[in-house]
Motif scaffolding. Structure first.
Motif, PDB file in Angstrom:
ATOM      1  N   ALA A 191      48.236  15.334  -2.670  1.00  0.00           N
ATOM      2  CA  ALA A 191      47.884  13.936  -2.938  1.00  0.00           C
ATOM      3  C   ALA A 191      46.713  13.460  -2.097  1.00  0.00           C
ATOM      4  O   ALA A 191      45.866  12.700  -2.570  1.00  0.00           O
ATOM      5  CB  ALA A 191      49.099  13.042  -2.697  1.00  0.00           C
ATOM      6  N   GLY A 192      46.631  13.881  -0.856  1.00  0.00           N
ATOM      7  CA  GLY A 192      45.550  13.432   0.011  1.00  0.00           C
ATOM      8  C   GLY A 192      44.190  13.966  -0.390  1.00  0.00           C
ATOM      9  O   GLY A 192      43.165  13.493   0.115  1.00  0.00           O
ATOM     10  N   LEU A 193      44.142  14.950  -1.275  1.00  0.00           N
ATOM     11  CA  LEU A 193      42.884  15.515  -1.748  1.00  0.00           C
ATOM     12  C   LEU A 193      42.570  15.081  -3.179  1.00  0.00           C
ATOM     13  O   LEU A 193      41.613  15.564  -3.779  1.00  0.00           O
ATOM     14  CB  LEU A 193      42.930  17.051  -1.688  1.00  0.00           C
ATOM     15  CG  LEU A 193      43.349  17.676  -0.354  1.00  0.00           C
ATOM     16  CD1 LEU A 193      43.314  19.193  -0.456  1.00  0.00           C
ATOM     17  CD2 LEU A 193      42.473  17.195   0.792  1.00  0.00           C
TER      18      LEU A 193
ATOM     19  N   VAL B 255      47.015   1.068  -2.028  1.00  0.00           N
ATOM     20  CA  VAL B 255      47.585   2.389  -2.269  1.00  0.00           C
ATOM     21  C   VAL B 255      47.619   2.673  -3.769  1.00  0.00           C
ATOM     22  O   VAL B 255      48.198   1.890  -4.532  1.00  0.00           O
ATOM     23  CB  VAL B 255      49.013   2.478  -1.690  1.00  0.00           C
ATOM     24  CG1 VAL B 255      49.623   3.844  -1.968  1.00  0.00           C
ATOM     25  CG2 VAL B 255      48.988   2.200  -0.180  1.00  0.00           C
ATOM     26  N   PRO B 256      47.005   3.781  -4.227  1.00  0.00           N
ATOM     27  CA  PRO B 256      47.021   4.094  -5.655  1.00  0.00           C
ATOM     28  C   PRO B 256      48.360   4.674  -6.094  1.00  0.00           C
ATOM     29  O   PRO B 256      49.246   4.935  -5.270  1.00  0.00           O
ATOM     30  CB  PRO B 256      45.909   5.130  -5.788  1.00  0.00           C
ATOM     31  CG  PRO B 256      45.918   5.830  -4.476  1.00  0.00           C
ATOM     32  CD  PRO B 256      46.255   4.772  -3.450  1.00  0.00           C
ATOM     33  N   ARG B 257      48.489   4.891  -7.371  1.00  0.00           N
ATOM     34  CA  ARG B 257      49.713   5.511  -7.896  1.00  0.00           C
ATOM     35  C   ARG B 257      49.844   6.928  -7.331  1.00  0.00           C
ATOM     36  O   ARG B 257      48.864   7.573  -6.961  1.00  0.00           O
ATOM     37  CB  ARG B 257      49.672   5.577  -9.421  1.00  0.00           C
ATOM     38  CG  ARG B 257      48.611   6.497  -9.974  1.00  0.00           C
ATOM     39  CD  ARG B 257      48.744   6.696 -11.477  1.00  0.00           C
ATOM     40  NE  ARG B 257      47.750   7.643 -11.950  1.00  0.00           N
ATOM     41  CZ  ARG B 257      46.593   7.325 -12.504  1.00  0.00           C
ATOM     42  NH1 ARG B 257      46.285   6.046 -12.666  1.00  0.00           N
ATOM     43  NH2 ARG B 257      45.747   8.267 -12.905  1.00  0.00           N
ATOM     44  N   GLY B 258      51.102   7.400  -7.262  1.00  0.00           N
ATOM     45  CA  GLY B 258      51.355   8.779  -6.859  1.00  0.00           C
ATOM     46  C   GLY B 258      51.655   8.970  -5.390  1.00  0.00           C
ATOM     47  O   GLY B 258      51.985  10.082  -4.975  1.00  0.00           O
ATOM     48  N   VAL B 259      51.522   7.924  -4.576  1.00  0.00           N
ATOM     49  CA  VAL B 259      51.829   8.050  -3.148  1.00  0.00           C
ATOM     50  C   VAL B 259      53.319   7.797  -2.959  1.00  0.00           C
ATOM     51  O   VAL B 259      53.867   6.813  -3.454  1.00  0.00           O
ATOM     52  CB  VAL B 259      50.990   7.071  -2.304  1.00  0.00           C
ATOM     53  CG1 VAL B 259      51.349   7.184  -0.829  1.00  0.00           C
ATOM     54  CG2 VAL B 259      49.502   7.349  -2.518  1.00  0.00           C
TER      55      VAL B 259
END
Length: 373
Positions: free
Chosen positions: A276-278, A130-134
């Motif tokens: 975030a998903g885009l 999982v990247p940052r920002g989630v």
């Protein structure tokens, strides 16, 4: 028409004349039968919103609502379930060890949760990067499906790199929804899985008296795999009227728009966005030829536009976060600002047009989006 359209600036936009004549091979017909046999399968709703048709100056507007698909708050389970089915079927066919494998992926939230859910249901393991920002609640939902989660300090593309490295060991398989040279088979299966969504739209529109299909489909775009599925569906046949296909991206990660402007696939640096998903800076290599050939247009939208669209859909009874509402935000953006009439004409829209907006997820898919933080 959108409010104060004449006073708005020209939006970030690219149009591709001739896209409706582009053709490709169709998705396999057996995908729909596979999904129909899954426990809990049912077509997601196609909701007509006359108020939006009046606002946008078209005949009818429908929203394909993916806020609850196979028990998850986004459409991603369609692609993952088909890909994992094909993967396990192939392993069994070549006599591989029948024991569980670890399905590895990177995600902004929805895809990873779908991988974790399908792994659990099929008796496999899952490891999600999982990247940052989630948002922590989105991460917790993935953990709740039984997956191992690794946090990555970098952006989405870095998480994908880490996931690919982790999948290099025995009994571990990368299940990523983005492709690159040398890794295209599993992403291709994921795209095939999304074809069920499009087949449902055809059937649901026909039941409402729309037998020629939509005049325009607006698609939220991250790496472009869903858009590839939509392009494949509508550009692989000659029956009915070929619809205009509009890709919508956040301004912070408009890699498809940048590629269409340049005439070649490009990677762009990504910034912060509530969509975030885009938030993806590189289009899938498998998707790109379809997007370049079959998309009529692409537009980038501000976070504020996504938030307004989500609030407007909620007021009309459709649950959506900014990612899912990007389809509406994009069409509003295209039909507003300087040059709106020319863009309307380029997309073939008039007072009789039928528009389908793909609401790809509900507000619970990414709590950061729905909280407005």
């Amino acid at each position: 028409m959108p409010e104060n359209a004449s006073t708005l600036p020209t939006p970030p936009w690219s149009v591709r004349p001739g896209a409706r004549a582009w053709r490709c091979a169709p998705a396999p017909a057996e995908v729909r039968d596979f999904h129909a046999a899954l426990p809990g399968y049912a077509p997601t709703p196609l909701i007509e919103l006359p108020a939006l048709a009046a606002e946008l100056g078209v005949g009818r507007v429908f929203v394909k609502d993916e806020s609850c698909r196979l028990g998850l708050p986004a459409f991603k389970a369609l692609g993952v379930s088909w890909a994992v089915h094909r993967l396990l079927e192939e392993r069994a066919g070549r006599g591989a060890d029948p024991g569980p494998v670890t399905l590895v992926t990177a995600t902004e939230g929805n895809h990873g949760r779908a991988v974790a859910r399908v792994a659990r249901l099929r008796g496999q393991r899952a490891h999600v990067f999982v990247p940052r920002g989630v948002h922590p609640r989105a991460v917790a939902a993935i953990v709740g499906e039984g997956a191992e989660v690794t946090a990555v300090a970098g952006a989405y593309d870095e998480a994908v790199r880490r996931a690919a490295e982790a999948a290099a060991v025995r009994d571990t398989v990368l299940v990523q929804d983005s492709a690159w040279p040398g890794y295209e088979r599993i992403p291709g299966w994921i795209v095939e899985g999304y074809s069920t969504l499009c087949a449902e739209i055809d059937e649901q529109l026909a039941a409402r008296g729309v037998t020629d299909g939509p005049g325009l489909v607006s698609i939220p775009v991250g790496v472009g795999s869903l858009a590839q599925a939509v392009v494949t569906h509508y550009r692989s046949r000659d029956r009915g009227c070929a619809p205009a296909l509009l890709a919508v991206e956040p301004e912070a990660a408009a890699c498809v728009l940048a590629g269409l402007v340049r005439g070649a696939a490009v990677s762009v640096p990504t910034g912060e966005t509530t969509m975030a998903g885009l938030n993806c800076g590189t289009p899938s290599s498998l998707a790109w030829p379809c997007l370049e050939g079959g998309l009529d247009a692409a537009v980038a939208v501000a976070d504020s536009a996504g938030a307004r669209a989500a609030a407007g859909l909620a007021a009309l009874g459709v649950s959506s976060g900014p990612c899912g509402a990007a389809a509406l935000a994009g069409l509003r953006t295209v039909l507003g600002g300087t040059g709106a009439d020319e863009r309307r004409t380029a997309l073939g829209l008039d007072a009789t047009s039928v528009v389908v907006l793909l609401n790809t997820e509900g507000p619970s898919a990414n709590p950061l989006q729905s909280s407005g933080q």
